[in-house]
Design a protein around this motif. Sequence first.
Motif, mmCIF file in Angstrom:
data_model
loop_
_atom_site.group_PDB
_atom_site.id
_atom_site.type_symbol
_atom_site.label_atom_id
_atom_site.label_comp_id
_atom_site.label_asym_id
_atom_site.label_seq_id
_atom_site.Cartn_x
_atom_site.Cartn_y
_atom_site.Cartn_z
ATOM 1 N N VAL A 38 45.178 39.742 37.992
ATOM 2 C CA VAL A 38 45.546 40.993 37.329
ATOM 3 C C VAL A 38 45.731 40.726 35.836
ATOM 4 O O VAL A 38 46.337 39.725 35.438
ATOM 5 C CB VAL A 38 46.847 41.562 37.930
ATOM 6 C CG1 VAL A 38 47.293 42.810 37.165
ATOM 7 C CG2 VAL A 38 46.642 41.890 39.405
ATOM 8 N N HIS A 39 45.188 41.595 35.020
ATOM 9 C CA HIS A 39 45.205 41.369 33.577
ATOM 10 C C HIS A 39 46.647 41.316 33.063
ATOM 11 O O HIS A 39 47.450 42.216 33.339
ATOM 12 C CB HIS A 39 44.443 42.490 32.870
ATOM 13 C CG HIS A 39 44.044 42.162 31.469
ATOM 14 N ND1 HIS A 39 44.951 42.098 30.450
ATOM 15 C CD2 HIS A 39 42.830 41.865 30.929
ATOM 16 C CE1 HIS A 39 44.324 41.795 29.325
ATOM 17 N NE2 HIS A 39 43.025 41.643 29.599
ATOM 18 N N LEU A 42 47.901 44.340 31.116
ATOM 19 C CA LEU A 42 48.199 45.496 31.971
ATOM 20 C C LEU A 42 49.579 45.320 32.594
ATOM 21 O O LEU A 42 50.389 46.254 32.616
ATOM 22 C CB LEU A 42 47.141 45.649 33.056
ATOM 23 C CG LEU A 42 47.438 46.721 34.128
ATOM 24 C CD1 LEU A 42 47.545 48.104 33.507
ATOM 25 C CD2 LEU A 42 46.373 46.688 35.221
ATOM 26 N N LYS A 43 49.835 44.135 33.110
ATOM 27 C CA LYS A 43 51.154 43.853 33.690
ATOM 28 C C LYS A 43 52.265 44.090 32.668
ATOM 29 O O LYS A 43 53.276 44.734 32.954
ATOM 30 C CB LYS A 43 51.226 42.406 34.179
ATOM 31 C CG LYS A 43 50.603 42.144 35.531
ATOM 32 C CD LYS A 43 50.901 40.709 35.945
ATOM 33 C CE LYS A 43 50.481 40.435 37.379
ATOM 34 N NZ LYS A 43 50.818 39.057 37.796
ATOM 35 N N ASP A 68 42.806 44.510 39.534
ATOM 36 C CA ASP A 68 43.877 45.385 39.070
ATOM 37 C C ASP A 68 43.981 46.640 39.936
ATOM 38 O O ASP A 68 45.070 47.200 40.112
ATOM 39 C CB ASP A 68 43.625 45.810 37.617
ATOM 40 C CG ASP A 68 43.418 44.644 36.668
ATOM 41 O OD1 ASP A 68 43.380 43.492 37.132
ATOM 42 O OD2 ASP A 68 43.286 44.881 35.457
ATOM 43 N N TRP A 71 46.013 45.926 43.056
ATOM 44 C CA TRP A 71 47.394 45.689 42.628
ATOM 45 C C TRP A 71 48.127 47.009 42.429
ATOM 46 O O TRP A 71 49.261 47.178 42.899
ATOM 47 C CB TRP A 71 47.373 44.865 41.336
ATOM 48 C CG TRP A 71 48.699 44.491 40.760
ATOM 49 C CD1 TRP A 71 49.610 43.624 41.297
ATOM 50 C CD2 TRP A 71 49.260 44.946 39.518
ATOM 51 N NE1 TRP A 71 50.707 43.515 40.464
ATOM 52 C CE2 TRP A 71 50.510 44.306 39.371
ATOM 53 C CE3 TRP A 71 48.816 45.797 38.516
ATOM 54 C CZ2 TRP A 71 51.324 44.513 38.262
ATOM 55 C CZ3 TRP A 71 49.626 46.015 37.410
ATOM 56 C CH2 TRP A 71 50.866 45.379 37.295
ATOM 57 N N TRP A 143 43.065 52.817 32.682
ATOM 58 C CA TRP A 143 43.064 51.416 32.232
ATOM 59 C C TRP A 143 41.638 51.081 31.842
ATOM 60 O O TRP A 143 40.749 51.015 32.681
ATOM 61 C CB TRP A 143 43.585 50.503 33.324
ATOM 62 C CG TRP A 143 43.493 49.014 33.106
ATOM 63 C CD1 TRP A 143 43.155 48.088 34.053
ATOM 64 C CD2 TRP A 143 43.756 48.249 31.910
ATOM 65 N NE1 TRP A 143 43.192 46.809 33.533
ATOM 66 C CE2 TRP A 143 43.560 46.886 32.202
ATOM 67 C CE3 TRP A 143 44.126 48.593 30.601
ATOM 68 C CZ2 TRP A 143 43.718 45.861 31.262
ATOM 69 C CZ3 TRP A 143 44.293 47.572 29.659
ATOM 70 C CH2 TRP A 143 44.096 46.233 29.992
#
Length: 239
Positions: A38-39, A42-43, A68, A71, A143
């Motif tokens: 997961v980027h 982004l997190k 992502d 997730w 996103w």
Amino acid sequence: MTDSKSHDLKTQENRVMAVDEWVDRWKEGKIGFHQDQVHKLLKKHLDAILDGRKKIRWFFPLCGKAVDMKWLADMGHTIVGVDVSEIATKEFFTDQNLPYTEEPVPAIPGAKAFKSSDGKISLYNCDLYDFCSSIAGKFDGIWDRGSLVAINPSDRQRYATLIVSLMTKDCRYLLDTLLYNPSLYEGPPFYVPDDAVADLFGEMCNIQMLESVDALTERQKAWGIDYFTEKVHLLTLTS
């Protein structure tokens, strides 16, 4: 903020990647742009998109098989993605061990929709510009990692118009852009400076630059570039 380094853009401004070239990259496994994790940005900035909301509808333009999506779906969000590669879509469901159904999209000749059995993830295989809000509604979060930087520079205004048309009035759009010397590498991914983001979205959106990070790795050094900056911007509709 603007990019502090002025560059000659002629190397990239007329660069065109045909849709078939992207399809071929997936066929040949030339997908260095795909990330298995997961980027991290982004997190880090998820709360800026959610803004206290839960179970929102997300849009992923040129989604590939981004992890992502799973997730976010696991958090209860609903995901809609668009990509031209059927290979990418099927690999996503296989990689994530998700059962899915496949169906035609009546409004787009030749297009297919792949939907997870739980209904949380719907991926459309079609040309991005054939997609519109009448197909799957509008979205509360977007996103954009590897999408604006992947499309042909000549298509950017068309792209911006499409993205804005998919935003609900409260949509929060996280946009990832890349800065490097475009005279040294023809792309994609393409160089998208801050003033380009302002030109594309400034009349319709408020733009907030959230973070700028040094993202240079051996992969980018192999392209012959000497710096590689990744930026994330938060866009919201002005009205």
